[in-house]
Design an enzyme around this catalytic site. Structure first.
Site, PDB file in Angstrom:
ATOM      1  N   GLN A 290       0.728  -1.194   0.023  1.00 21.20           N
ATOM      2  CA  GLN A 290      -0.041   0.031  -0.003  1.00 21.20           C
ATOM      3  C   GLN A 290       0.925   1.255   0.017  1.00 21.20           C
ATOM      4  OE1 GLN A 290      -3.145   0.609  -0.776  1.00 21.20           O
ATOM      5  NE2 GLN A 290      -3.930  -1.568  -0.705  1.00 21.20           N
ATOM      6  N   SER A 291       1.981   1.080  -0.426  1.00 25.22           N
ATOM      7  CA  SER A 291       3.185   2.407  -0.655  1.00 25.22           C
ATOM      8  C   SER A 291       2.538   3.460  -1.348  1.00 25.22           C
ATOM      9  CB  SER A 291       4.389   1.823  -0.974  1.00 25.22           C
ATOM     10  OG  SER A 291       5.059   2.743  -1.608  1.00 25.22           O
ATOM     11  N   ASN A 292       2.508   4.522  -0.709  1.00 19.60           N
ATOM     12  CA  ASN A 292       2.005   5.782  -1.688  1.00 19.60           C
ATOM     13  C   ASN A 292       3.128   6.189  -2.868  1.00 19.60           C
ATOM     14  OD1 ASN A 292      -0.439   6.622  -0.299  1.00 19.60           O
ATOM     15  ND2 ASN A 292       1.045   6.981   1.338  1.00 19.60           N
TER      16      ASN A 292
END
Ligand SMILES: *Cc1c(COP(=O)(O)O)cnc(C)c1O
Length: 332
Positions: free
Chosen positions: A74-76
């Site tokens: 879920q890394s931006n």
């Protein structure tokens, strides 16, 4: 100083600097402003795009045709790298931590729409991920590709330079609008590159403001030395003989909640609070926790009747990934 930092333009221009009148009143501070780095241009915005302008500038200059980076599923940073690389006509390979991707929602959904190639590495932590990225780069080179590796969070001197420029942008915006220097500036801290860039600019401009990093991941002692190291590298890269004094590095680590990547009650309350007062969204993993830090410091009387800035760093797709954490009362 600029020739060593070729820039691939992504931002539309300066991000807005806006007053939060109703929120300031609710908090009881003299004034509260927001720097809208959630509006950095493409793919739902966020701080990583400022780093990516210079990271991709370098990759293009070196003639690379593939970007390899990583983070949590879920890394931006992963989402924004894939988006920025598409604009530059480069392919993206994303190396994710852990053994499962989890729900196709939020950033992970966007990564797929952006057509990035996803790999699960089984690794945890920045060092393990970097090794996994290096292995992928070797594979790519064997296929005749020219990869460019961006470490987790894009926190290298080249990336952090984007936040030195961001500091200069804020100062010039503030002066043009005749806004006095902020007493305190709050910003979320993950890998520390954003804070290191800001503090480098802050030191060079001899600003009287106090920049307060709110950790969402590591203990403040560890982060302080990371930020000192990153800013020292950046100072050297721009050929400045100065250092950020350690007395300027302020990091609060009491707003992390249970751990990184898990919403906290205080953070989610802060998200509600800003949305209710101003119609603006923050996120449960970074900016909501940083905002909770700001609000709590005011409550504790440490930020008193001050003139405050909240530096919004983006992350809003995570709202949807953590929808369940917002269920209230008996709905829970
Ligand atoms: C990555 C990130 C940060 C932290 O930036 P670092 O440079 O890693 O400290 C803060 N907010 C959001 C929304 C992010 O995605």
């Amino acid at each position: 100083m600029c020739s060593s930092f070729p820039r691939f333009p992504i931002l539309w221009g300066e991000t807005p600097l806006q007053p939060l009148h109703r929120f300031a009143e609710k908090l009881g501070v003299a004034s509260c402003w927001i720097k809208r780095d959630d509006l950095t241009g493409i793919a739902f915005g966020g701080n990583k795009l400022r780093k990516l302008e210079f990271l991709l500038g370098r990759a293009l200059k070196e003639g690379c045709d593939l970007i390899i980076t990583g983070g949590s599923p879920q890394s931006n940073h992963a989402r924004l790298t894939a988006a920025a690389a598409n604009r530059a006509g480069l392919e993206t390979w994303l190396c994710f931590a852990g053994k499962r991707l989890g729900e196709i929602q939020g950033n992970l959904l966007l990564d797929q729409l952006l057509n990035a190639r996803l790999f699960l590495t089984g690794q945890y932590g920045s060092d393990g991920l970097l090794r996994a990225m290096e292995e992928k780069a070797e594979e790519a080179r064997n296929l005749g590709r020219k990869p460019y590796i961006i470490p987790v969070g894009g926190s290298t001197s080249i990336g952090d330079y984007g936040y030195l420029k961001a500091w200069q942008e804020l100062e010039s915006q503030r002066e043009r609008a005749e806004i006095p220097p902020f007493d305190e500036i709050y910003v979320a801290v993950g890998t520390g590159g954003t804070l290191a860039g800001l503090l480098t600019g802050h030191t060079l401009s001899r600003s009287p403001s106090r920049i307060i990093g709110v950790s969402v991941w590591q203990a403040s002692e560890i982060l302080k030395s990371e930020v000192a190291g990153l800013s020292s590298q950046l100072m050297k890269t721009i050929k400045q003989g100065q250092e950020v004094p350690s007395s300027s590095i302020h990091i609060l680590d009491q707003y992390i909640g249970r751990k990184y990547g898990v919403p906290s009650e205080q953070g989610n309350e802060a998200i509600h609070s800003l949305a209710e007062a101003e119609g603006l969204f923050t996120d449960p993993i970074y900016t909501g926790k940083a905002l909770a830090g700001l609000m709590d410091q005011v409550r504790l009387g440490k930020a008193g009747k001050k003139h405050i800035l909240f530096w919004h760093t983006g992350g809003t797709p995570a709202l949807f990934t953590h929808a369940n954490s917002f269920l209230r009362g008996e709905e829970k």
